[in-house]
Design a protein around this motif. Structure first.
Motif, PDB file in Angstrom:
ATOM      1  N   ILE A 192       1.302 -13.530  -5.265  1.00 48.57           N
ATOM      2  CA  ILE A 192       0.293 -12.841  -5.491  1.00 48.57           C
ATOM      3  C   ILE A 192      -0.573 -12.665  -4.158  1.00 48.57           C
ATOM      4  O   ILE A 192      -1.113 -11.514  -3.726  1.00 48.57           O
ATOM      5  N   LEU A 193      -1.323 -13.761  -3.836  1.00 49.45           N
ATOM      6  CA  LEU A 193      -1.934 -13.765  -2.730  1.00 49.45           C
ATOM      7  C   LEU A 193      -1.606 -12.918  -1.650  1.00 49.45           C
ATOM      8  O   LEU A 193      -1.961 -12.232  -0.616  1.00 49.45           O
ATOM      9  N   GLN A 194      -0.165 -13.262  -1.161  1.00 50.97           N
ATOM     10  CA  GLN A 194       0.691 -12.403  -0.160  1.00 50.97           C
ATOM     11  C   GLN A 194       0.574 -10.890  -0.393  1.00 50.97           C
ATOM     12  O   GLN A 194       0.425 -10.270   0.636  1.00 50.97           O
TER      13      GLN A 194
ATOM     14  N   PHE B 142      -8.364 -14.343  -5.498  1.00 45.85           N
ATOM     15  CA  PHE B 142      -7.811 -13.069  -6.092  1.00 45.85           C
ATOM     16  C   PHE B 142      -8.878 -12.220  -6.217  1.00 45.85           C
ATOM     17  O   PHE B 142      -8.783 -11.029  -6.974  1.00 45.85           O
ATOM     18  N   VAL B 143     -10.461 -12.749  -5.966  1.00 46.90           N
ATOM     19  CA  VAL B 143     -11.523 -12.027  -6.178  1.00 46.90           C
ATOM     20  C   VAL B 143     -11.476 -10.605  -5.704  1.00 46.90           C
ATOM     21  O   VAL B 143     -11.186 -10.387  -4.488  1.00 46.90           O
ATOM     22  N   PRO B 144     -11.792  -9.572  -6.462  1.00 46.32           N
ATOM     23  CA  PRO B 144     -11.959  -8.063  -5.763  1.00 46.32           C
ATOM     24  C   PRO B 144     -12.710  -8.274  -4.514  1.00 46.32           C
ATOM     25  O   PRO B 144     -13.912  -8.665  -4.513  1.00 46.32           O
ATOM     26  N   LYS B 145     -12.468  -7.349  -3.486  1.00 51.87           N
ATOM     27  CA  LYS B 145     -13.129  -7.070  -2.142  1.00 51.87           C
ATOM     28  C   LYS B 145     -13.778  -5.701  -2.467  1.00 51.87           C
ATOM     29  O   LYS B 145     -13.388  -4.873  -3.295  1.00 51.87           O
ATOM     30  N   LEU B 146     -14.721  -5.532  -1.411  1.00 51.20           N
ATOM     31  CA  LEU B 146     -15.368  -4.449  -1.429  1.00 51.20           C
ATOM     32  C   LEU B 146     -14.510  -3.273  -1.457  1.00 51.20           C
ATOM     33  O   LEU B 146     -13.650  -3.373  -0.654  1.00 51.20           O
ATOM     34  N   GLY B 147     -14.620  -2.190  -2.344  1.00 55.20           N
ATOM     35  CA  GLY B 147     -13.626  -1.180  -2.326  1.00 55.20           C
ATOM     36  C   GLY B 147     -12.673  -1.184  -3.457  1.00 55.20           C
ATOM     37  O   GLY B 147     -11.990  -0.144  -3.686  1.00 55.20           O
ATOM     38  N   ASP B 148     -11.994  -2.318  -3.786  1.00 55.17           N
ATOM     39  CA  ASP B 148     -11.367  -2.468  -4.879  1.00 55.17           C
ATOM     40  C   ASP B 148     -11.965  -2.049  -6.260  1.00 55.17           C
ATOM     41  O   ASP B 148     -13.129  -1.982  -6.224  1.00 55.17           O
TER      42      ASP B 148
ATOM     43  N   SER C  36       8.296  -8.933  -8.969  1.00 57.01           N
ATOM     44  CA  SER C  36       9.155  -9.802  -9.936  1.00 57.01           C
ATOM     45  C   SER C  36       8.455 -11.244  -9.718  1.00 57.01           C
ATOM     46  O   SER C  36       8.373 -12.072 -10.362  1.00 57.01           O
ATOM     47  N   ASP C  37       8.340 -11.443  -8.269  1.00 58.68           N
ATOM     48  CA  ASP C  37       7.800 -12.788  -7.950  1.00 58.68           C
ATOM     49  C   ASP C  37       6.383 -13.207  -7.818  1.00 58.68           C
ATOM     50  O   ASP C  37       6.040 -14.176  -7.315  1.00 58.68           O
ATOM     51  N   ALA C  38       5.834 -12.242  -8.403  1.00 60.06           N
ATOM     52  CA  ALA C  38       4.219 -12.478  -8.333  1.00 60.06           C
ATOM     53  C   ALA C  38       3.760 -12.105  -9.792  1.00 60.06           C
ATOM     54  O   ALA C  38       2.691 -11.460 -10.005  1.00 60.06           O
ATOM     55  N   THR C  39       4.442 -12.728 -10.765  1.00 65.58           N
ATOM     56  CA  THR C  39       3.950 -12.711 -12.107  1.00 65.58           C
ATOM     57  C   THR C  39       4.780 -14.147 -12.647  1.00 65.58           C
ATOM     58  O   THR C  39       5.349 -15.022 -12.029  1.00 65.58           O
TER      59      THR C  39
END
Length: 189
Positions: free
Chosen positions: A46-48, A105-111, A169-172
């Motif tokens: 997820i981070l990647q 995973f906190v939203p960044k400015l613009g997300d 599929s590898d980010a779940t």
């Protein structure tokens, strides 16, 4: 991980329910998810993907599950099992550590953070479709939790609305390999 070319003007990443209760040690559901999440490399993937999306200047949208508040369900006539579980466990409780987004995973400015969904789909009773449309988005890259509920439901709803959809599929993750397999190999394709 497979890479695909995307037109960033019409493509967005949708991140589903990256709460501490799901993805952090001590989270209310982490104990049930841990084995599958670690085997799949869910958290680092997820981070990647999130970092790659930001670097590529893709728009990032968050589809977050409703965070429990006292009084939410007490007067409801019909409660879906996933809602009853949230009520019983006080999952993603508003104002609690478990109801916060995992720190990486906190939203960044613009997300863009859509209004919270009450059951499974990130689209049902939210402004996600409106937000995507306002930004000219036609193709979605979707990742998050849980594979057999919110991810699968959001993917189905997106397809019904006419979006092109890819699942990372590898980010779940899910509570079991069987549930992961059913969602990713049987139902979603």
């Amino acid at each position: 991980m497979t890479t695909h070319p995307y037109d960033r003007e019409i493509t967005a990443l949708v991140v589903i329910d990256p709460y501490n209760d799901f993805l952090s040690e001590g989270g209310k559901a982490w104990g049930r998810l841990r084995a599958v999440a670690e085997a799949n490399g869910c958290v680092p993937h997820i981070l990647q993907v999130l970092k790659a999306a930001h670097a590529a200047k893709l728009r990032v949208f968050y589809a977050l599950h409703h965070r429990y508040r006292p009084g939410d369900y007490e007067t409801w006539k019909y409660i879906a099992p996933v809602q009853r579980l949230a009520w019983t466990n006080k999952a993603f409780e508003y104002g609690s550590w478990g109801g916060e987004i995992h720190p990486e995973f906190v939203p960044k400015l613009g997300d863009i953070v859509a209004t919270e969904h009450w059951c499974s789909s990130g689209f049902a009773n939210t402004d996600l479709d409106l937000q995507l449309g306002k930004h000219g988005i036609e193709q979605l890259i979707i990742m998050g939790l849980l594979a057999h509920t919110c991810l699968e439901s959001t993917v189905r709803f997106a397809a019904e609305l006419g979006y092109g959809v890819k699942v990372v599929s590898d980010a779940t993750a899910d509570y079991s390999d069987k549930q992961m397999y059913a969602a990713l190999e049987v139902n979603i394709p």
